[in-house]
Design a protein around this motif. Structure first.
Motif, PDB file in Angstrom:
ATOM      1  N   GLN A   1      21.384 -20.132  11.933  1.00 22.10           N
ATOM      2  CA  GLN A   1      20.062 -19.356  11.947  1.00 22.10           C
ATOM      3  C   GLN A   1      20.132 -17.858  12.220  1.00 22.10           C
ATOM      4  OE1 GLN A   1      16.958 -21.440  13.240  1.00 22.10           O
ATOM      5  NE2 GLN A   1      15.751 -19.726  12.890  1.00 22.10           N
TER       6      GLN A   1
ATOM      7  N   ALA B   1      16.326 -13.211  14.994  1.00 21.99           N
ATOM      8  CA  ALA B   1      15.101 -12.748  14.921  1.00 21.99           C
ATOM      9  C   ALA B   1      14.643 -12.004  15.799  1.00 21.99           C
ATOM     10  CB  ALA B   1      14.134 -14.126  14.283  1.00 21.99           C
ATOM     11  N   ARG B   2      13.969 -10.959  15.714  1.00 20.00           N
ATOM     12  CA  ARG B   2      13.250 -10.087  16.619  1.00 20.00           C
ATOM     13  C   ARG B   2      11.986 -11.030  17.070  1.00 20.00           C
ATOM     14  NH1 ARG B   2      13.225  -4.382  16.126  1.00 20.00           N
ATOM     15  NH2 ARG B   2      11.962  -3.632  17.684  1.00 20.00           N
TER      16      ARG B   2
ATOM     17  N   GLY C   1      11.379 -23.035   9.812  1.00 18.18           N
ATOM     18  CA  GLY C   1      11.420 -22.325  11.251  1.00 18.18           C
ATOM     19  C   GLY C   1      11.626 -20.731  11.089  1.00 18.18           C
ATOM     20  N   VAL C   2      11.318 -20.179   9.847  1.00 16.87           N
ATOM     21  CA  VAL C   2      11.565 -18.732  10.028  1.00 16.87           C
ATOM     22  C   VAL C   2       9.963 -18.063   9.505  1.00 16.87           C
ATOM     23  CG1 VAL C   2      12.501 -16.912   8.426  1.00 16.87           C
ATOM     24  CG2 VAL C   2      13.822 -18.615   9.309  1.00 16.87           C
TER      25      VAL C   2
ATOM     26  N   GLN D   1       9.625 -12.442   9.346  1.00 13.43           N
ATOM     27  CA  GLN D   1      11.083 -12.613   9.381  1.00 13.43           C
ATOM     28  C   GLN D   1      11.621 -12.360   7.884  1.00 13.43           C
ATOM     29  OE1 GLN D   1      13.344 -11.729  11.744  1.00 13.43           O
ATOM     30  NE2 GLN D   1      11.796 -11.722  13.217  1.00 13.43           N
TER      31      GLN D   1
ATOM     32  N   TYR E   1      14.481 -10.591   5.932  1.00 12.47           N
ATOM     33  CA  TYR E   1      15.769 -11.151   5.371  1.00 12.47           C
ATOM     34  C   TYR E   1      16.092 -10.954   3.941  1.00 12.47           C
ATOM     35  CZ  TYR E   1      16.000 -13.983   9.694  1.00 12.47           C
ATOM     36  OH  TYR E   1      15.792 -14.111  11.096  1.00 12.47           O
TER      37      TYR E   1
END
Lengths: 160, 228
Positions: free
Chosen positions: A54, A57-58, B156-157, B161, B165
């Motif tokens: 993973q 992530a901020r 989950g992202v 975000q 990426y």
């Protein structure tokens, strides 16, 4: 970096006023063996992880206290960076992972007998945290325990 | 923490003033710019000297031991312009990021092949052969389409975000292709090319501007990490 006097006014002031920890003293563990007999780990704050892990992530508060495990025998081509700052020059790590995370270099030192061995796992945190309290209270001690259980004598800490 | 578990630590540090406050047990101050902790990419001998200097601190009888790396000739990153510091060339606005991606692909693939498969591309999970789709997604984000999304986004992202990426992957793709195309390019030249000449650089700047124009502090923080 950069000696502060070489920076722009904005960068210099950001760094001067960065809320970094202030400690009165340093804990101290004398190395238990010579380097040639030591098991050495890499621990970085460069926000690195395995490609299939993973990404960092901020969170809402601008922090990220988790860590990632990077096995020392993993292919360096499987290590990527998801550091969320563009305050550093990413071209260095685009060219060569070792400029931040010297896993090839540590392997060479093991082959030459300069260090006893590399540890089973390396560990990676996110850097540039304005609030490091969860790292201090939770994830940092957890990684320390894991390193001890893996028989590590020396840790080399690298930033990005 | 590590020392309390009986592990001796030695750290490479880049801001001497911070190390003086934090007082790690053993710290080697290196006068390099952020992103170049071991001084020089692709220079194993130089990197070994930095590592050795950090290991030398393990000989210190007491701490905190703060030493300076004696060599001061690695200037990479000294002049890293951010997007707003680069003057755009007039033709930039007329270019297409999707077409650039196609044109740069062969260079990117040669770069990866020449680096044993090492590449900084890979945060979004989208293979570079499908980067035209990634570009279209970022173009929709730049135009303020809050619904734009891609099926590749993992559960989950979060979408913000994921935007980051995608932007990071696109940047890495452009830079690696360019480093293959112009092997002697300085870091500064790479940044000026990306932000000032390419549609990809303009696209990321546009996404950042759109996010920055919202009231959402999280999106604005995200924008700060895309282009500024």
């Amino acid at each position: 970096m950069p000696r502060l006097e070489t920076l722009s006014e904005v960068q210099r002031r950001t760094l001067e006023f960065f809320p970094c920890l202030e400690n009165d003293a340093a804990p101290w563990t004398a190395p238990s063996h010579s380097l040639a007999q030591s098991r050495v780990a890499l621990v970085t704050t460069a926000g690195l992880h395995r490609r299939d892990d993973q990404p960092f992530a901020r969170d809402a508060a601008g922090g990220e206290a988790s860590y990632r495990v990077i096995p020392s025998d993993c292919d360096p081509a499987d290590v990527v960076q998801s550091h969320f700052s563009i305050g550093f020059d990413h071209t260095g790590i685009y060219r060569d992972l070792n400029v931040t995370f010297p896993m090839d270099r540590l392997g060479e030192l093991q082959e030459r007998g300069v260090i006893g061995s590399v540890s089973t796992n390396y560990y990676s945190f996110m850097g540039a945290l304005r609030d490091a309290s969860r790292v201090i209270e939770e994830t940092g001690p957890e990684v320390a325990r894991r390193l001890r259980e893996e028989g590590v004598d020396v840790a080399l800490l690298t930033p990005t | 923490m590590l020392e309390e578990q009986g592990i001796a630590t030695t750290a490479i540090v880049m801001v001497r003033e911070h190390a003086e406050k934090v007082k790690p047990p053993r710290a080697l101050f290196v006068p390099f710019y952020f992103g170049f902790a071991l001084g020089k990419p692709d220079d194993p001998a130089y990197q070994h000297r930095v590592i050795q200097a950090a290991f030398d601190l393990l000989q210190a009888a007491e701490g905190p031991a703060l030493a300076d790396f004696p060599e001061d000739d690695a200037a990479a990153g000294a002049t890293m312009p951010q997007a707003s510091q680069v003057t755009a060339e007039p033709a930039q606005a007329a270019r297409s990021a999707a077409d650039e991606v196609t044109a740069l692909r062969a260079f990117y693939e040669r770069w990866v092949e020449g680096h044993s498969g090492r590449t900084a591309v890979g945060l979004s999970g989208i293979p570079q052969r499908r980067f035209r789709g990634l570009v279209r997604f970022l173009e929709a984000c730049a135009q303020g389409d809050a619904e734009a999304d891609l099926t590749e986004r993992p559960a989950g992202v979060s979408r913000p975000q994921f935007i980051r990426y995608c932007a990071d992957d696109l940047k890495a793709f452009y830079y690696e292709a360019r480093m293959e195309q112009q092997r002697d390019a300085t870091e500064e030249a790479l940044h000026r090319w990306f932000w000032g000449s390419t549609a990809g650089g303009k696209l990321i700047t546009d996404v950042a501007a759109t996010l920055n124009a919202t009231e959402d502090p999280n999106l604005r923080a995200l924008a700060y990490g895309l282009a500024r």
